[in-house]
Design an enzyme around this catalytic site. Structure first.
Site, PDB file in Angstrom:
ATOM      1  N   ARG A  45      42.965  33.935  33.873  1.00  0.00           N
ATOM      2  CA  ARG A  45      43.636  32.885  33.120  1.00  0.00           C
ATOM      3  C   ARG A  45      43.102  32.836  31.699  1.00  0.00           C
ATOM      4  O   ARG A  45      43.751  33.230  30.747  1.00  0.00           O
ATOM      5  CB  ARG A  45      43.436  31.535  33.844  1.00  0.00           C
ATOM      6  CG  ARG A  45      44.223  30.372  33.276  1.00  0.00           C
ATOM      7  CD  ARG A  45      43.864  29.080  33.990  1.00  0.00           C
ATOM      8  NE  ARG A  45      42.457  28.733  33.817  1.00  0.00           N
ATOM      9  CZ  ARG A  45      41.985  27.920  32.867  1.00  0.00           C
ATOM     10  NH1 ARG A  45      42.811  27.334  32.050  1.00  0.00           N
ATOM     11  NH2 ARG A  45      40.679  27.692  32.764  1.00  0.00           N
ATOM     12  N   LYS A  46      41.843  32.384  31.536  1.00  0.00           N
ATOM     13  CA  LYS A  46      41.287  32.194  30.196  1.00  0.00           C
ATOM     14  C   LYS A  46      39.909  32.847  30.060  1.00  0.00           C
ATOM     15  O   LYS A  46      39.553  33.367  29.020  1.00  0.00           O
ATOM     16  CB  LYS A  46      41.172  30.692  29.924  1.00  0.00           C
ATOM     17  CG  LYS A  46      41.511  30.296  28.540  1.00  0.00           C
ATOM     18  CD  LYS A  46      41.747  28.794  28.459  1.00  0.00           C
ATOM     19  CE  LYS A  46      41.907  28.378  27.012  1.00  0.00           C
ATOM     20  NZ  LYS A  46      42.016  26.915  26.897  1.00  0.00           N
ATOM     21  N   PHE A 105      36.947  40.259  29.790  1.00  0.00           N
ATOM     22  CA  PHE A 105      38.143  39.525  30.220  1.00  0.00           C
ATOM     23  C   PHE A 105      39.421  40.172  29.678  1.00  0.00           C
ATOM     24  O   PHE A 105      40.370  40.428  30.420  1.00  0.00           O
ATOM     25  CB  PHE A 105      38.055  38.052  29.786  1.00  0.00           C
ATOM     26  CG  PHE A 105      39.277  37.288  30.191  1.00  0.00           C
ATOM     27  CD1 PHE A 105      39.406  36.812  31.487  1.00  0.00           C
ATOM     28  CD2 PHE A 105      40.314  37.080  29.297  1.00  0.00           C
ATOM     29  CE1 PHE A 105      40.554  36.137  31.889  1.00  0.00           C
ATOM     30  CE2 PHE A 105      41.458  36.400  29.689  1.00  0.00           C
ATOM     31  CZ  PHE A 105      41.572  35.927  30.991  1.00  0.00           C
ATOM     32  N   SER A 165      39.729  25.633  36.658  1.00  0.00           N
ATOM     33  CA  SER A 165      40.280  26.913  37.097  1.00  0.00           C
ATOM     34  C   SER A 165      40.955  26.752  38.463  1.00  0.00           C
ATOM     35  O   SER A 165      42.039  27.293  38.718  1.00  0.00           O
ATOM     36  CB  SER A 165      39.145  27.940  37.164  1.00  0.00           C
ATOM     37  OG  SER A 165      39.623  29.193  37.538  1.00  0.00           O
ATOM     38  N   HIS A 179      34.898  33.527  50.746  1.00  0.00           N
ATOM     39  CA  HIS A 179      34.466  32.179  50.368  1.00  0.00           C
ATOM     40  C   HIS A 179      34.105  31.359  51.600  1.00  0.00           C
ATOM     41  O   HIS A 179      33.948  30.143  51.495  1.00  0.00           O
ATOM     42  CB  HIS A 179      35.590  31.455  49.616  1.00  0.00           C
ATOM     43  CG  HIS A 179      36.167  32.230  48.465  1.00  0.00           C
ATOM     44  ND1 HIS A 179      35.424  32.654  47.388  1.00  0.00           N
ATOM     45  CD2 HIS A 179      37.435  32.658  48.210  1.00  0.00           C
ATOM     46  CE1 HIS A 179      36.204  33.302  46.534  1.00  0.00           C
ATOM     47  NE2 HIS A 179      37.424  33.316  47.016  1.00  0.00           N
ATOM     48  N   THR A 226      34.526  35.688  40.938  1.00  0.00           N
ATOM     49  CA  THR A 226      34.372  36.617  42.063  1.00  0.00           C
ATOM     50  C   THR A 226      35.017  37.976  41.775  1.00  0.00           C
ATOM     51  O   THR A 226      34.429  39.025  42.053  1.00  0.00           O
ATOM     52  CB  THR A 226      35.040  36.009  43.328  1.00  0.00           C
ATOM     53  OG1 THR A 226      34.954  34.586  43.267  1.00  0.00           O
ATOM     54  CG2 THR A 226      34.393  36.514  44.584  1.00  0.00           C
ATOM     55  N   TRP A 247      35.695  39.277  38.935  1.00  0.00           N
ATOM     56  CA  TRP A 247      34.977  39.926  37.819  1.00  0.00           C
ATOM     57  C   TRP A 247      33.827  40.767  38.374  1.00  0.00           C
ATOM     58  O   TRP A 247      33.692  41.950  38.069  1.00  0.00           O
ATOM     59  CB  TRP A 247      34.466  38.826  36.900  1.00  0.00           C
ATOM     60  CG  TRP A 247      33.803  39.257  35.636  1.00  0.00           C
ATOM     61  CD1 TRP A 247      33.726  40.523  35.127  1.00  0.00           C
ATOM     62  CD2 TRP A 247      33.128  38.399  34.715  1.00  0.00           C
ATOM     63  NE1 TRP A 247      33.052  40.507  33.941  1.00  0.00           N
ATOM     64  CE2 TRP A 247      32.681  39.220  33.664  1.00  0.00           C
ATOM     65  CE3 TRP A 247      32.871  37.038  34.663  1.00  0.00           C
ATOM     66  CZ2 TRP A 247      31.969  38.707  32.579  1.00  0.00           C
ATOM     67  CZ3 TRP A 247      32.174  36.527  33.589  1.00  0.00           C
ATOM     68  CH2 TRP A 247      31.729  37.349  32.564  1.00  0.00           C
ATOM     69  N   LYS A 288      36.981  30.677  42.233  1.00  0.00           N
ATOM     70  CA  LYS A 288      37.128  30.469  40.788  1.00  0.00           C
ATOM     71  C   LYS A 288      35.803  30.555  40.023  1.00  0.00           C
ATOM     72  O   LYS A 288      35.666  30.034  38.919  1.00  0.00           O
ATOM     73  CB  LYS A 288      37.822  29.133  40.447  1.00  0.00           C
ATOM     74  CG  LYS A 288      39.052  28.795  41.237  1.00  0.00           C
ATOM     75  CD  LYS A 288      39.919  29.965  41.578  1.00  0.00           C
ATOM     76  CE  LYS A 288      40.590  30.620  40.406  1.00  0.00           C
ATOM     77  NZ  LYS A 288      41.241  31.900  40.802  1.00  0.00           N
ATOM     78  N   ARG A 335      29.221  29.345  39.235  1.00  0.00           N
ATOM     79  CA  ARG A 335      29.745  28.999  37.900  1.00  0.00           C
ATOM     80  C   ARG A 335      29.670  27.485  37.744  1.00  0.00           C
ATOM     81  O   ARG A 335      29.771  26.758  38.748  1.00  0.00           O
ATOM     82  CB  ARG A 335      31.208  29.455  37.813  1.00  0.00           C
ATOM     83  CG  ARG A 335      31.865  29.222  36.472  1.00  0.00           C
ATOM     84  CD  ARG A 335      33.323  29.619  36.517  1.00  0.00           C
ATOM     85  NE  ARG A 335      33.919  29.641  35.200  1.00  0.00           N
ATOM     86  CZ  ARG A 335      35.218  29.843  34.972  1.00  0.00           C
ATOM     87  NH1 ARG A 335      36.043  30.052  35.983  1.00  0.00           N
ATOM     88  NH2 ARG A 335      35.691  29.837  33.745  1.00  0.00           N
TER      89      ARG A 335
HETATM   90  P1  A3P Z   1      39.586  30.752  34.442  1.00  0.00           P
HETATM   91  O1  A3P Z   1      40.651  30.184  35.326  1.00  0.00           O
HETATM   92  O2  A3P Z   1      38.668  29.687  33.896  1.00  0.00           O
HETATM   93  O3  A3P Z   1      40.131  31.619  33.370  1.00  0.00           O
HETATM   94  P2  A3P Z   1      37.645  34.060  40.909  1.00  0.00           P
HETATM   95  O4  A3P Z   1      37.717  35.537  40.751  1.00  0.00           O
HETATM   96  O5  A3P Z   1      36.412  33.592  41.611  1.00  0.00           O
HETATM   97  O6  A3P Z   1      38.899  33.509  41.496  1.00  0.00           O
HETATM   98  O7  A3P Z   1      37.494  33.432  39.453  1.00  0.00           O
HETATM   99  C1  A3P Z   1      38.563  33.415  38.550  1.00  0.00           C
HETATM  100  C2  A3P Z   1      38.009  32.949  37.211  1.00  0.00           C
HETATM  101  O8  A3P Z   1      37.179  33.987  36.643  1.00  0.00           O
HETATM  102  C3  A3P Z   1      39.132  32.696  36.202  1.00  0.00           C
HETATM  103  O9  A3P Z   1      38.640  31.668  35.347  1.00  0.00           O
HETATM  104  C4  A3P Z   1      39.202  34.051  35.500  1.00  0.00           C
HETATM  105  O10 A3P Z   1      39.845  34.013  34.263  1.00  0.00           O
HETATM  106  C5  A3P Z   1      37.709  34.344  35.378  1.00  0.00           C
HETATM  107  N1  A3P Z   1      37.461  35.777  35.104  1.00  0.00           N
HETATM  108  C6  A3P Z   1      37.932  36.836  35.776  1.00  0.00           C
HETATM  109  N2  A3P Z   1      37.529  37.985  35.205  1.00  0.00           N
HETATM  110  C7  A3P Z   1      36.796  37.645  34.130  1.00  0.00           C
HETATM  111  C8  A3P Z   1      36.118  38.381  33.116  1.00  0.00           C
HETATM  112  N3  A3P Z   1      36.146  39.699  33.091  1.00  0.00           N
HETATM  113  N4  A3P Z   1      35.438  37.690  32.184  1.00  0.00           N
HETATM  114  C9  A3P Z   1      35.414  36.341  32.192  1.00  0.00           C
HETATM  115  N5  A3P Z   1      36.049  35.584  33.118  1.00  0.00           N
HETATM  116  C10 A3P Z   1      36.732  36.227  34.075  1.00  0.00           C
END
Ligand code: A3P
Length: 279
Positions: free
Chosen positions: A241-242, A213, A118, A88, A44, A46, A41, A110
């Site tokens: 998600r957000k 996002f 998250s 992870h 990753t 991204w 979360k 983060r």
């Molecule tokens: P939120 O749940 O706060 O929205 P991971 O890939 O490590 O599982 O992380 C997921 C988190 O990264 C989620 O956070 C997701 O929305 C956020 N995320 C993914 N792509 C993103 C982007 N392009 N810009 C910003 N946040 C992003």
């Protein structure tokens, strides 16, 4: 979740933890592999999209992520190069061939208040956990103690902080979610330089735009990854998600925040990592 040799793994999605970890440890690497490591979360996926685009010199989204912790070695062995892996697992479980120093490793961090929110939202949507609890300090406390899948956030960030000293032979880049959010173009360029790519500035701008996002989320709505569908109770859209900094303020009470800060201060006393909890 199941503890295996002192670490809490999400056994629901890892077939046979001991065997799978041994296969990972001994896996064959290719010189152009890239490993993206993180506490879950942390953004990753991204960074995965960014690396995927940079390595291929184009701006098409990835349609198939490689989740090292979950999928079989056959999938990875048959995957085209350059391969990008998400993992992870703890550092001492990573492939021993990383120490040959040919494969690049990127870690993303983060701020843990947004991570716990998250994490909570993610766990609630997982088909295999059937978790229906509310967000309250008992969840935050479990997170702070590492009593959640993938164990302790502190353990992860503190060991990755030391990685350049413990593994000086491995090409390594540490990225941060809040930096990516506030200055995506600059951070993407940092990744490009690390990967040895002399990507054109216009392409970097395009990658920053496509990996925003809103655009990535829309792409994943239009083209869901079937693997995520198998994890989720209500559709494959479980990663995006957000995507904000500071959403934790909508979830934490003042008391939760005070307790969190106290633990954070103690556990991070020796660390040089500085996290931004709001913009
Ligand atoms: P939120 O749940 O706060 O929205 P991971 O890939 O490590 O599982 O992380 C997921 C988190 O990264 C989620 O956070 C997701 O929305 C956020 N995320 C993914 N792509 C993103 C982007 N392009 N810009 C910003 N946040 C992003």
């Amino acid at each position: 979740m199941k503890s295996y040799e002192g670490f809490n793994y999400p056994y629901e999605i890892m077939d046979n933890i001991g065997d799978h970890l041994r296969h990972i440890r001994d896996m064959e690497l290719r010189d152009d592999d890239v490993f993206i490591t993180s506490y879950p979360k942390s953004g990753t996926h991204w960074i995965y999209e960014i690396v995927y685009m940079l390595l291929r010199d184009h701006t098409a989204y990835c349609r198939k992520h490689h989740l090292l912790d979950v999928e079989s070695m056959d999938v990875f062995n048959n995957a085209p190069s350059p391969r990008v892996f998400i993992t992870h697992i703890p550092i001492d479980r990573l492939p021993w061939r990383l120490s040959q120093g040919r494969v690049k490793v990127i870690n993303i961090t983060r701020n843990p208040k947004d991570v716990v929110v998250s994490h909570f939202c993610f766990v609630k949507r997982l088909a295999m956990t059937a978790f229906d609890g509310e967000f309250n300090y008992s969840y935050v406390d479990k997170f702070l103690r590492g009593d959640v899948p993938y164990d302790s956030w502190f353990r992860s960030v503190l060991t990755w902080e030391k990685f350049p000293q413990t593994h000086p032979e491995v090409p390594f880049l540490m990225m941060n979610y809040e930096d990516m959010k506030t200055n995506p173009r600059q951070e993407i360029e940092k990744v490009a330089i690390f990967l040895g790519k002399t990507t054109d500035g216009v392409v970097l701008d395009e990658i920053a735009d496509k990996c925003s996002f809103i655009k990535t989320h829309q792409d994943k709505v239009d083209h869901p990854d079937p693997l995520f569908d198998t994890f989720s109770r209500d559709g494959p859209q479980i990663i995006y998600r957000k995507g904000e900094i500071g959403d934790w303020k909508n979830w934490f009470t003042v008391a939760d925040n005070e307790k969190f800060d106290q633990v954070y201060k103690e556990k991070m006393a020796e660390s040089n990592l500085i996290f931004r909890f709001s913009l």
